[in-house]
Motif scaffolding. Sequence first.
Motif, PDB file in Angstrom:
ATOM      1  N   THR A   7       0.954  -1.345   0.064  1.00  0.00           N
ATOM      2  CA  THR A   7       0.035  -0.249   0.374  1.00  0.00           C
ATOM      3  C   THR A   7       1.179   1.070   0.076  1.00  0.00           C
ATOM      4  N   VAL A   8       0.473   1.958  -0.908  1.00  0.00           N
ATOM      5  CA  VAL A   8       1.439   3.533  -0.657  1.00  0.00           C
ATOM      6  C   VAL A   8       1.582   4.429  -0.090  1.00  0.00           C
ATOM      7  N   GLU A   9       2.375   5.032   0.938  1.00  0.00           N
ATOM      8  CA  GLU A   9       2.552   5.387   2.329  1.00  0.00           C
ATOM      9  C   GLU A   9       3.156   6.418   1.514  1.00  0.00           C
ATOM     10  N   LYS A  10       4.024   6.732   0.549  1.00  0.00           N
ATOM     11  CA  LYS A  10       4.551   7.834   0.215  1.00  0.00           C
ATOM     12  C   LYS A  10       5.060   8.138  -1.427  1.00  0.00           C
ATOM     13  N   VAL A  11       4.425   9.612  -2.520  1.00  0.00           N
ATOM     14  CA  VAL A  11       4.582  10.309  -2.932  1.00  0.00           C
ATOM     15  C   VAL A  11       5.824  11.382  -3.099  1.00  0.00           C
ATOM     16  N   TYR A  63       8.957  -2.630   8.929  1.00  0.00           N
ATOM     17  CA  TYR A  63       8.618  -3.625   8.604  1.00  0.00           C
ATOM     18  C   TYR A  63       8.607  -3.743   7.179  1.00  0.00           C
ATOM     19  N   PRO A  64       8.182  -4.532   6.602  1.00  0.00           N
ATOM     20  CA  PRO A  64       8.144  -4.992   5.121  1.00  0.00           C
ATOM     21  C   PRO A  64       7.997  -3.833   3.953  1.00  0.00           C
ATOM     22  N   GLU A  65       9.065  -2.600   3.091  1.00  0.00           N
ATOM     23  CA  GLU A  65       8.604  -2.331   2.511  1.00  0.00           C
ATOM     24  C   GLU A  65       9.601  -2.030   1.633  1.00  0.00           C
ATOM     25  N   LEU A  66       8.505  -1.859   0.342  1.00  0.00           N
ATOM     26  CA  LEU A  66       9.104  -1.410  -0.804  1.00  0.00           C
ATOM     27  C   LEU A  66       9.425  -0.280  -1.511  1.00  0.00           C
ATOM     28  N   THR A  67      10.805   0.034  -2.163  1.00  0.00           N
ATOM     29  CA  THR A  67      10.351   1.518  -2.537  1.00  0.00           C
ATOM     30  C   THR A  67      10.787   1.352  -4.019  1.00  0.00           C
ATOM     31  N   LEU A  68      10.301   2.420  -4.888  1.00  0.00           N
ATOM     32  CA  LEU A  68      10.576   2.722  -6.073  1.00  0.00           C
ATOM     33  C   LEU A  68      11.189   3.829  -6.642  1.00  0.00           C
ATOM     34  N   ARG A  82      13.764  12.900  -9.384  1.00  0.00           N
ATOM     35  CA  ARG A  82      14.002  11.221  -8.969  1.00  0.00           C
ATOM     36  C   ARG A  82      11.965  11.575  -8.202  1.00  0.00           C
ATOM     37  N   ILE A  83      11.784  10.657  -8.635  1.00  0.00           N
ATOM     38  CA  ILE A  83      10.064   9.995  -8.119  1.00  0.00           C
ATOM     39  C   ILE A  83      10.308   9.047  -7.287  1.00  0.00           C
ATOM     40  N   ILE A  84       9.984   9.304  -6.158  1.00  0.00           N
ATOM     41  CA  ILE A  84      10.608   8.402  -4.971  1.00  0.00           C
ATOM     42  C   ILE A  84       8.651   8.026  -4.716  1.00  0.00           C
ATOM     43  N   VAL A  85       8.725   6.702  -4.266  1.00  0.00           N
ATOM     44  CA  VAL A  85       7.027   6.139  -3.793  1.00  0.00           C
ATOM     45  C   VAL A  85       7.537   4.893  -2.887  1.00  0.00           C
ATOM     46  N   LYS A  86       7.312   5.079  -1.706  1.00  0.00           N
ATOM     47  CA  LYS A  86       7.671   4.146  -0.435  1.00  0.00           C
ATOM     48  C   LYS A  86       5.898   3.037  -0.500  1.00  0.00           C
ATOM     49  N   ALA A  87       6.242   2.416  -0.376  1.00  0.00           N
ATOM     50  CA  ALA A  87       4.717   1.197   0.540  1.00  0.00           C
ATOM     51  C   ALA A  87       5.410   0.325   1.042  1.00  0.00           C
ATOM     52  N   ARG A  88       3.744  -0.002   1.998  1.00  0.00           N
ATOM     53  CA  ARG A  88       4.006  -0.550   2.906  1.00  0.00           C
ATOM     54  C   ARG A  88       3.545  -1.982   3.277  1.00  0.00           C
ATOM     55  N   LEU A  89       3.920  -2.927   3.012  1.00  0.00           N
ATOM     56  CA  LEU A  89       3.763  -4.921   2.647  1.00  0.00           C
ATOM     57  C   LEU A  89       2.372  -4.762   3.386  1.00  0.00           C
ATOM     58  N   ALA A  90       1.129  -4.924   2.561  1.00  0.00           N
ATOM     59  CA  ALA A  90      -0.262  -5.015   3.301  1.00  0.00           C
ATOM     60  C   ALA A  90      -0.646  -6.935   3.931  1.00  0.00           C
ATOM     61  N   GLU A  91      -0.055  -7.316   2.558  1.00  0.00           N
ATOM     62  CA  GLU A  91      -0.588  -8.947   2.745  1.00  0.00           C
ATOM     63  C   GLU A  91      -0.092  -9.480   1.785  1.00  0.00           C
ATOM     64  N   ILE A  92       0.054 -11.032   1.481  1.00  0.00           N
ATOM     65  CA  ILE A  92       0.903 -11.497   0.389  1.00  0.00           C
ATOM     66  C   ILE A  92       0.113 -13.160   0.369  1.00  0.00           C
ATOM     67  N   ARG A  93      -0.533 -13.159  -0.585  1.00  0.00           N
ATOM     68  CA  ARG A  93      -1.801 -13.767  -1.357  1.00  0.00           C
ATOM     69  C   ARG A  93      -1.305 -15.052  -2.119  1.00  0.00           C
ATOM     70  N   ASN A  94      -1.603 -16.266  -2.153  1.00  0.00           N
ATOM     71  CA  ASN A  94      -0.757 -17.182  -2.457  1.00  0.00           C
ATOM     72  C   ASN A  94      -2.026 -17.355  -4.140  1.00  0.00           C
TER      73      ASN A  94
END
Length: 85
Positions: free
Chosen positions: A31-35, A52-57, A73-85
């Motif tokens: 889930t995107v937390e910051k752009v 917490y697990p975070e994705l940085t684009l 640069r455009i920076i997007v920070k997103a937090r892991l919300a769930e893992i689906r099978n």
Amino acid sequence: LGLPGVFSGIGRLSYGMPIVITAYGEKFVYTVEKVETVYADTPQVLSQKVGYPELTLITCKYYNEATNDYDGRIIVKARLAEIRN
């Protein structure tokens, strides 16, 4: 090839939007937390001391013809919300 890059739509992301990455047979939903847009020489945006697990684009913005480089640069920070099978 003159085609848009993989992050061509990154600037349209906003707070609360999902980002889904499929890997290893699972879907990782972030889930995107910051752009934010920053100057190219702003390394502190790479910090991941959040607990917490975070994705940085990261992608480039503001092409400068004089230097043949990008000034921002455009920076997007997103937090892991769930893992689906």
